[in-house]
Design an enzyme around this catalytic site. Structure first.
Site, mmCIF file in Angstrom:
data_model
loop_
_atom_site.group_PDB
_atom_site.id
_atom_site.type_symbol
_atom_site.label_atom_id
_atom_site.label_comp_id
_atom_site.label_asym_id
_atom_site.label_seq_id
_atom_site.Cartn_x
_atom_site.Cartn_y
_atom_site.Cartn_z
ATOM 1 N N LYS A 40 0.851 -1.199 0.000
ATOM 2 C CA LYS A 40 0.000 0.000 0.000
ATOM 3 C C LYS A 40 0.880 1.240 0.000
ATOM 4 O O LYS A 40 1.737 1.397 0.856
ATOM 5 C CB LYS A 40 -0.913 0.013 1.231
ATOM 6 C CG LYS A 40 -1.803 1.247 1.301
ATOM 7 C CD LYS A 40 -2.840 1.134 2.410
ATOM 8 C CE LYS A 40 -2.387 1.635 3.743
ATOM 9 N NZ LYS A 40 -2.211 3.103 3.844
ATOM 10 N N ASP A 67 -3.357 4.275 -2.129
ATOM 11 C CA ASP A 67 -4.314 4.746 -1.112
ATOM 12 C C ASP A 67 -4.293 6.277 -1.072
ATOM 13 O O ASP A 67 -3.778 6.879 -0.138
ATOM 14 C CB ASP A 67 -3.883 4.140 0.237
ATOM 15 C CG ASP A 67 -4.772 4.544 1.398
ATOM 16 O OD1 ASP A 67 -5.907 4.979 1.160
ATOM 17 O OD2 ASP A 67 -4.309 4.419 2.553
ATOM 18 N N LEU A 68 -4.880 6.903 -2.104
ATOM 19 C CA LEU A 68 -4.860 8.380 -2.163
ATOM 20 C C LEU A 68 -6.211 8.992 -1.820
ATOM 21 O O LEU A 68 -6.343 10.213 -1.750
ATOM 22 C CB LEU A 68 -4.368 8.846 -3.548
ATOM 23 C CG LEU A 68 -2.925 8.445 -3.884
ATOM 24 C CD1 LEU A 68 -2.509 8.986 -5.252
ATOM 25 C CD2 LEU A 68 -1.936 8.900 -2.823
ATOM 26 N N LYS A 69 -7.221 8.163 -1.616
ATOM 27 C CA LYS A 69 -8.548 8.625 -1.161
ATOM 28 C C LYS A 69 -9.004 9.875 -1.904
ATOM 29 O O LYS A 69 -9.231 10.935 -1.312
ATOM 30 C CB LYS A 69 -8.525 8.916 0.354
ATOM 31 C CG LYS A 69 -8.115 7.737 1.220
ATOM 32 C CD LYS A 69 -8.214 8.065 2.706
ATOM 33 C CE LYS A 69 -7.775 6.929 3.600
ATOM 34 N NZ LYS A 69 -6.319 6.683 3.615
ATOM 35 N N ASP A 72 -13.211 14.863 -4.926
ATOM 36 C CA ASP A 72 -13.240 16.128 -5.676
ATOM 37 C C ASP A 72 -14.469 16.085 -6.586
ATOM 38 O O ASP A 72 -15.304 15.186 -6.438
ATOM 39 C CB ASP A 72 -11.921 16.242 -6.487
ATOM 40 C CG ASP A 72 -11.510 17.699 -6.710
ATOM 41 O OD1 ASP A 72 -12.383 18.504 -7.105
ATOM 42 O OD2 ASP A 72 -10.332 18.027 -6.504
ATOM 43 N N THR A 126 -11.659 6.405 10.446
ATOM 44 C CA THR A 126 -11.727 5.908 11.834
ATOM 45 C C THR A 126 -11.199 6.938 12.830
ATOM 46 O O THR A 126 -11.365 6.779 14.031
ATOM 47 C CB THR A 126 -10.948 4.578 12.001
ATOM 48 O OG1 THR A 126 -9.696 4.729 11.362
ATOM 49 C CG2 THR A 126 -11.708 3.425 11.426
ATOM 50 N N ARG A 187 -3.328 -6.819 14.167
ATOM 51 C CA ARG A 187 -2.137 -7.150 14.950
ATOM 52 C C ARG A 187 -2.113 -8.647 15.238
ATOM 53 O O ARG A 187 -3.056 -9.172 15.846
ATOM 54 C CB ARG A 187 -2.127 -6.399 16.304
ATOM 55 C CG ARG A 187 -1.829 -4.905 16.193
ATOM 56 C CD ARG A 187 -0.393 -4.661 15.741
ATOM 57 N NE ARG A 187 -0.073 -3.270 15.554
ATOM 58 C CZ ARG A 187 -0.258 -2.564 14.426
ATOM 59 N NH1 ARG A 187 -0.790 -3.126 13.373
ATOM 60 N NH2 ARG A 187 0.118 -1.311 14.359
ATOM 61 N N GLN A 196 -2.448 1.801 17.629
ATOM 62 C CA GLN A 196 -3.785 1.287 17.327
ATOM 63 C C GLN A 196 -4.427 0.861 18.643
ATOM 64 O O GLN A 196 -3.739 0.369 19.536
ATOM 65 C CB GLN A 196 -3.702 0.072 16.392
ATOM 66 C CG GLN A 196 -3.052 0.348 15.045
ATOM 67 C CD GLN A 196 -4.023 0.936 14.030
ATOM 68 O OE1 GLN A 196 -5.132 1.359 14.367
ATOM 69 N NE2 GLN A 196 -3.607 0.984 12.781
ATOM 70 N N GLY A 216 0.917 -2.862 8.678
ATOM 71 C CA GLY A 216 2.127 -2.054 8.563
ATOM 72 C C GLY A 216 3.206 -2.523 9.512
ATOM 73 O O GLY A 216 3.929 -3.495 9.256
ATOM 74 N N ARG A 217 3.298 -1.854 10.662
ATOM 75 C CA ARG A 217 4.430 -2.045 11.576
ATOM 76 C C ARG A 217 4.723 -3.473 12.039
ATOM 77 O O ARG A 217 5.898 -3.800 12.207
ATOM 78 C CB ARG A 217 4.284 -1.084 12.765
ATOM 79 C CG ARG A 217 4.563 0.347 12.330
ATOM 80 C CD ARG A 217 3.994 1.364 13.271
ATOM 81 N NE ARG A 217 2.535 1.394 13.203
ATOM 82 C CZ ARG A 217 1.777 2.235 13.877
ATOM 83 N NH1 ARG A 217 2.327 3.113 14.683
ATOM 84 N NH2 ARG A 217 0.458 2.215 13.746
HETATM 85 O O1 C5P Z 1 1.362 0.018 11.150
HETATM 86 P P1 C5P Z 1 -0.109 -0.275 11.080
HETATM 87 O O2 C5P Z 1 -0.420 -1.737 10.834
HETATM 88 O O3 C5P Z 1 -0.874 0.304 12.237
HETATM 89 O O4 C5P Z 1 -0.571 0.492 9.747
HETATM 90 C C1 C5P Z 1 -1.901 0.521 9.338
HETATM 91 C C2 C5P Z 1 -2.036 1.245 8.042
HETATM 92 O O5 C5P Z 1 -3.430 1.347 7.765
HETATM 93 C C3 C5P Z 1 -1.498 2.668 8.022
HETATM 94 O O6 C5P Z 1 -1.079 2.961 6.680
HETATM 95 C C4 C5P Z 1 -2.706 3.495 8.405
HETATM 96 O O7 C5P Z 1 -2.642 4.792 7.908
HETATM 97 C C5 C5P Z 1 -3.817 2.712 7.706
HETATM 98 N N1 C5P Z 1 -5.149 2.909 8.271
HETATM 99 C C6 C5P Z 1 -5.479 2.651 9.594
HETATM 100 N N2 C5P Z 1 -6.745 2.838 10.038
HETATM 101 C C7 C5P Z 1 -7.686 3.261 9.200
HETATM 102 C C8 C5P Z 1 -7.406 3.523 7.871
HETATM 103 C C9 C5P Z 1 -6.095 3.330 7.435
HETATM 104 O O8 C5P Z 1 -4.604 2.228 10.362
HETATM 105 N N3 C5P Z 1 -8.905 3.382 9.632
#
Ligand code: C5P
Length: 240
Positions: A40, A67-69, A72, A126, A187, A196, A216-217
């Protein structure tokens, strides 16, 4: 023509490349396997590195969720969706709050491109709650507002929405098996929550009805990112 990336791989995991520059992102990408995950690219990395970087990832055979959402007027969003599709991305998104006409124009634009990426919408961010909805003039209950925007997304012909895994069962029940649900906030058990708060494990998210998991992390900050990815693939019953 189907999306060429879809034909090659069917990983449910989308690794969030939350990096500020190409070198840091590539350092991670070069340790990953396009058979096991998609990537992403969000506003930060895209703004810093530009479309060439996205094309570079596509050339490496990764499915890319841009993911540019977009949000417009319909004509502008449609043109942006065409430009994104022409980069060869696998998935892209718009804000459902842009309205039916905007989403229909976006869907028509992606369908007119050879690669036909999956187009999904963001319902309510969120980061927003009932009070912040009220501030922008929306009195509707938050969950009802999410359902209304998801219904509008489906009506416009888009493939699905981004949602919390905790909303996945409700959305799956309301919008059927073919509606694509992309869920962040994932997670694996025994990993750090980072910032989170309401998290779900990969296998639970899939059992609630998620189609794809944005992670992500737990992968990007792992000592061995490929190993962390492989563990998640195994947890959800995939083969490596
Ligand atoms: O590192 P982590 O797993 O928390 O990353 C989650 C990814 O999902 C990030 O790019 C975050 O911006 C995105 N995201 C989110 N919650 C949302 C929408 C997008 O964590 N509601």
């Amino acid at each position: 023509m189907t999306n060429p990336v879809q034909k090659i791989h069917d990983s449910k995991i989308i690794v969030a490349l939350d990096y500020a520059d190409a070198n840091s992102a590539l350092k991670l990408v070069n340790q990953l396997d396009p058979n096991l995950c998609r990537l992403k690219v969000g506003k930060e990395l895209f703004t810093a590195t530009g479309p060439q970087f996205v094309e570079q990832l596509v050339k490496k055979d990764f499915g890319v969720f841009l993911d540019l959402k977009f949000h417009d007027i319909p004509n502008t969003v449609a043109k942006a969706c065409t430009a994104a599709s022409n980069l060869g991305v696998w998935m892209l998104n718009v804000h459902a709050s842009g309205g039916l006409e905007m989403m229909q124009a976006a869907q028509q634009a992606v369908q007119s491109c050879d690669t036909k990426p999956i187009l999904i919408a963001v319902t309510v961010l969120t980061s927003m709650n009932q009070a912040s909805l009220k501030q922008i003039g929306i009195q509707t209950d938050l969950t009802t507002h999410v359902l209304n925007l998801a219904a509008l997304t489906k009506q416009a012909g888009l493939s699905g929405v981004v949602c919390s895994a905790m909303e996945a069962s409700l959305l799956r029940k309301n919008f059927g098996q073919d509606f694509c649900l992309v869920t962040p906030g994932i997670r694996p058990a025994n990993t750090s929550l980072d910032d989170q708060s309401r998290v779900v494990t990969p296998s639970d998210a899939l059992s609630y009805g998620a189609s794809y998991l944005v992670i992500g992390r737990p992968i990007t900050k792992a000592e061995n990112p490929l190993q962390a990815l492989e563990l998640i693939v195994k947890e959800i019953g995939g083969s490596i």
